[in-house]
Design a protein around this motif. Sequence first.
Motif, PDB file in Angstrom:
ATOM      1  N   LEU A  70       0.835  -1.196   0.000  1.00  0.00           N
ATOM      2  CA  LEU A  70       0.000   0.000   0.000  1.00  0.00           C
ATOM      3  C   LEU A  70       0.867   1.242   0.000  1.00  0.00           C
ATOM      4  O   LEU A  70       1.961   1.247   0.574  1.00  0.00           O
ATOM      5  CB  LEU A  70      -0.911   0.004   1.234  1.00  0.00           C
ATOM      6  N   GLU A  71       0.353   2.279  -0.641  1.00  0.00           N
ATOM      7  CA  GLU A  71       1.028   3.572  -0.593  1.00  0.00           C
ATOM      8  C   GLU A  71       0.001   4.686  -0.714  1.00  0.00           C
ATOM      9  O   GLU A  71      -1.075   4.497  -1.293  1.00  0.00           O
ATOM     10  CB  GLU A  71       2.090   3.693  -1.684  1.00  0.00           C
ATOM     11  N   VAL A  72       0.353   5.836  -0.151  1.00  0.00           N
ATOM     12  CA  VAL A  72      -0.507   7.013  -0.233  1.00  0.00           C
ATOM     13  C   VAL A  72      -0.350   7.624  -1.617  1.00  0.00           C
ATOM     14  O   VAL A  72       0.763   7.891  -2.065  1.00  0.00           O
ATOM     15  CB  VAL A  72      -0.140   8.051   0.852  1.00  0.00           C
ATOM     16  N   LYS A  73      -1.463   7.837  -2.281  1.00  0.00           N
ATOM     17  CA  LYS A  73      -1.454   8.447  -3.606  1.00  0.00           C
ATOM     18  C   LYS A  73      -1.739   9.950  -3.520  1.00  0.00           C
ATOM     19  O   LYS A  73      -1.112  10.743  -4.209  1.00  0.00           O
ATOM     20  CB  LYS A  73      -2.487   7.756  -4.494  1.00  0.00           C
ATOM     21  N   ALA A  74      -2.699  10.318  -2.677  1.00  0.00           N
ATOM     22  CA  ALA A  74      -3.071  11.730  -2.532  1.00  0.00           C
ATOM     23  C   ALA A  74      -3.692  11.938  -1.156  1.00  0.00           C
ATOM     24  O   ALA A  74      -4.202  11.006  -0.549  1.00  0.00           O
ATOM     25  CB  ALA A  74      -4.064  12.137  -3.620  1.00  0.00           C
ATOM     26  N   VAL A  75      -3.639  13.194  -0.707  1.00  0.00           N
ATOM     27  CA  VAL A  75      -4.229  13.563   0.581  1.00  0.00           C
ATOM     28  C   VAL A  75      -5.030  14.836   0.376  1.00  0.00           C
ATOM     29  O   VAL A  75      -4.521  15.819  -0.156  1.00  0.00           O
ATOM     30  CB  VAL A  75      -3.136  13.786   1.659  1.00  0.00           C
ATOM     31  N   GLY A  76      -6.304  14.793   0.788  1.00  0.00           N
ATOM     32  CA  GLY A  76      -7.154  15.974   0.752  1.00  0.00           C
ATOM     33  C   GLY A  76      -7.372  16.483   2.163  1.00  0.00           C
ATOM     34  O   GLY A  76      -6.783  15.978   3.123  1.00  0.00           O
ATOM     35  N   VAL A  77      -8.237  17.448   2.316  1.00  0.00           N
ATOM     36  CA  VAL A  77      -8.510  18.028   3.629  1.00  0.00           C
ATOM     37  C   VAL A  77      -9.197  17.007   4.544  1.00  0.00           C
ATOM     38  O   VAL A  77      -8.857  16.876   5.716  1.00  0.00           O
ATOM     39  CB  VAL A  77      -9.376  19.301   3.497  1.00  0.00           C
ATOM     40  N   THR A  78     -10.158  16.265   3.998  1.00  0.00           N
ATOM     41  CA  THR A  78     -10.882  15.268   4.791  1.00  0.00           C
ATOM     42  C   THR A  78     -10.630  13.844   4.296  1.00  0.00           C
ATOM     43  O   THR A  78     -11.128  12.893   4.884  1.00  0.00           O
ATOM     44  CB  THR A  78     -12.403  15.521   4.748  1.00  0.00           C
ATOM     45  N   SER A  79      -9.869  13.696   3.211  1.00  0.00           N
ATOM     46  CA  SER A  79      -9.721  12.381   2.586  1.00  0.00           C
ATOM     47  C   SER A  79      -8.265  11.960   2.426  1.00  0.00           C
ATOM     48  O   SER A  79      -7.350  12.772   2.526  1.00  0.00           O
ATOM     49  CB  SER A  79     -10.381  12.389   1.206  1.00  0.00           C
ATOM     50  N   ILE A  80      -8.105  10.668   2.171  1.00  0.00           N
ATOM     51  CA  ILE A  80      -6.817  10.102   1.808  1.00  0.00           C
ATOM     52  C   ILE A  80      -7.087   9.069   0.713  1.00  0.00           C
ATOM     53  O   ILE A  80      -8.062   8.327   0.788  1.00  0.00           O
ATOM     54  CB  ILE A  80      -6.095   9.474   3.025  1.00  0.00           C
ATOM     55  N   THR A  81      -6.240   9.062  -0.297  1.00  0.00           N
ATOM     56  CA  THR A  81      -6.375   8.133  -1.413  1.00  0.00           C
ATOM     57  C   THR A  81      -5.158   7.224  -1.422  1.00  0.00           C
ATOM     58  O   THR A  81      -4.025   7.705  -1.383  1.00  0.00           O
ATOM     59  CB  THR A  81      -6.476   8.886  -2.755  1.00  0.00           C
ATOM     60  N   VAL A  82      -5.407   5.922  -1.462  1.00  0.00           N
ATOM     61  CA  VAL A  82      -4.317   4.953  -1.448  1.00  0.00           C
ATOM     62  C   VAL A  82      -4.426   4.007  -2.637  1.00  0.00           C
ATOM     63  O   VAL A  82      -5.482   3.855  -3.242  1.00  0.00           O
ATOM     64  CB  VAL A  82      -4.269   4.147  -0.126  1.00  0.00           C
ATOM     65  N   THR A  83      -3.309   3.373  -2.949  1.00  0.00           N
ATOM     66  CA  THR A  83      -3.233   2.329  -3.965  1.00  0.00           C
ATOM     67  C   THR A  83      -2.818   1.045  -3.265  1.00  0.00           C
ATOM     68  O   THR A  83      -1.984   1.073  -2.363  1.00  0.00           O
ATOM     69  CB  THR A  83      -2.188   2.693  -5.038  1.00  0.00           C
ATOM     70  N   CYS A  84      -3.403  -0.077  -3.700  1.00  0.00           N
ATOM     71  CA  CYS A  84      -3.082  -1.371  -3.111  1.00  0.00           C
ATOM     72  C   CYS A  84      -2.707  -2.362  -4.215  1.00  0.00           C
ATOM     73  O   CYS A  84      -3.422  -2.488  -5.208  1.00  0.00           O
ATOM     74  CB  CYS A  84      -4.276  -1.915  -2.329  1.00  0.00           C
ATOM     75  N   VAL A  85      -1.580  -3.032  -4.021  1.00  0.00           N
ATOM     76  CA  VAL A  85      -1.154  -4.104  -4.916  1.00  0.00           C
ATOM     77  C   VAL A  85      -1.132  -5.389  -4.098  1.00  0.00           C
ATOM     78  O   VAL A  85      -0.552  -5.427  -3.014  1.00  0.00           O
ATOM     79  CB  VAL A  85       0.248  -3.828  -5.504  1.00  0.00           C
ATOM     80  N   VAL A  86      -1.798  -6.416  -4.613  1.00  0.00           N
ATOM     81  CA  VAL A  86      -1.791  -7.724  -3.970  1.00  0.00           C
ATOM     82  C   VAL A  86      -0.944  -8.636  -4.846  1.00  0.00           C
ATOM     83  O   VAL A  86      -1.153  -8.715  -6.054  1.00  0.00           O
ATOM     84  CB  VAL A  86      -3.213  -8.300  -3.833  1.00  0.00           C
TER      85      VAL A  86
END
Length: 131
Positions: A70-86
């Motif tokens: 997992l890694e952080v892709k983007a961060v907003g004021v109330t949100s966080i966007t992540v990517t997941c590789v299995v």
Amino acid sequence: MRFLSRRLVMPNDLNFAGSLFGGRILEWIDEEAYIFAACQLDHKSLVTKHIGAIAFETSAYQGDVVEFGLEVKAVGVTSITVTCVVRNKQTKQTICVADDIVFVHIDPETRTPQPHGKTKPQLDATPIVAP
């Protein structure tokens, strides 16, 4: 991307064809991504808002150990966007990629979005400690 979590594919995780059921892997991705996002933000009041593109690339079978990167892709004021590789722990083959998994920090009482107080540079500078 750091691979910090693993799961063993068990008989109850399989579909009728004997491979890992897609719904099960999506359940695992949502759970693993939530744990990662909650740890990054140091908040547990997060809800899944969106899961974007999901690509299944190869199968997993009973007895396989799969690991989650997992890694952080983007961060907003109330949100966080992540990517997941299995991927398969032994072969390193990618099983599934889930991109644009968005979590929103909410007030536990009102259930409305609340600022989480973090920025992407802050999160990028924070080391991830392996267990």
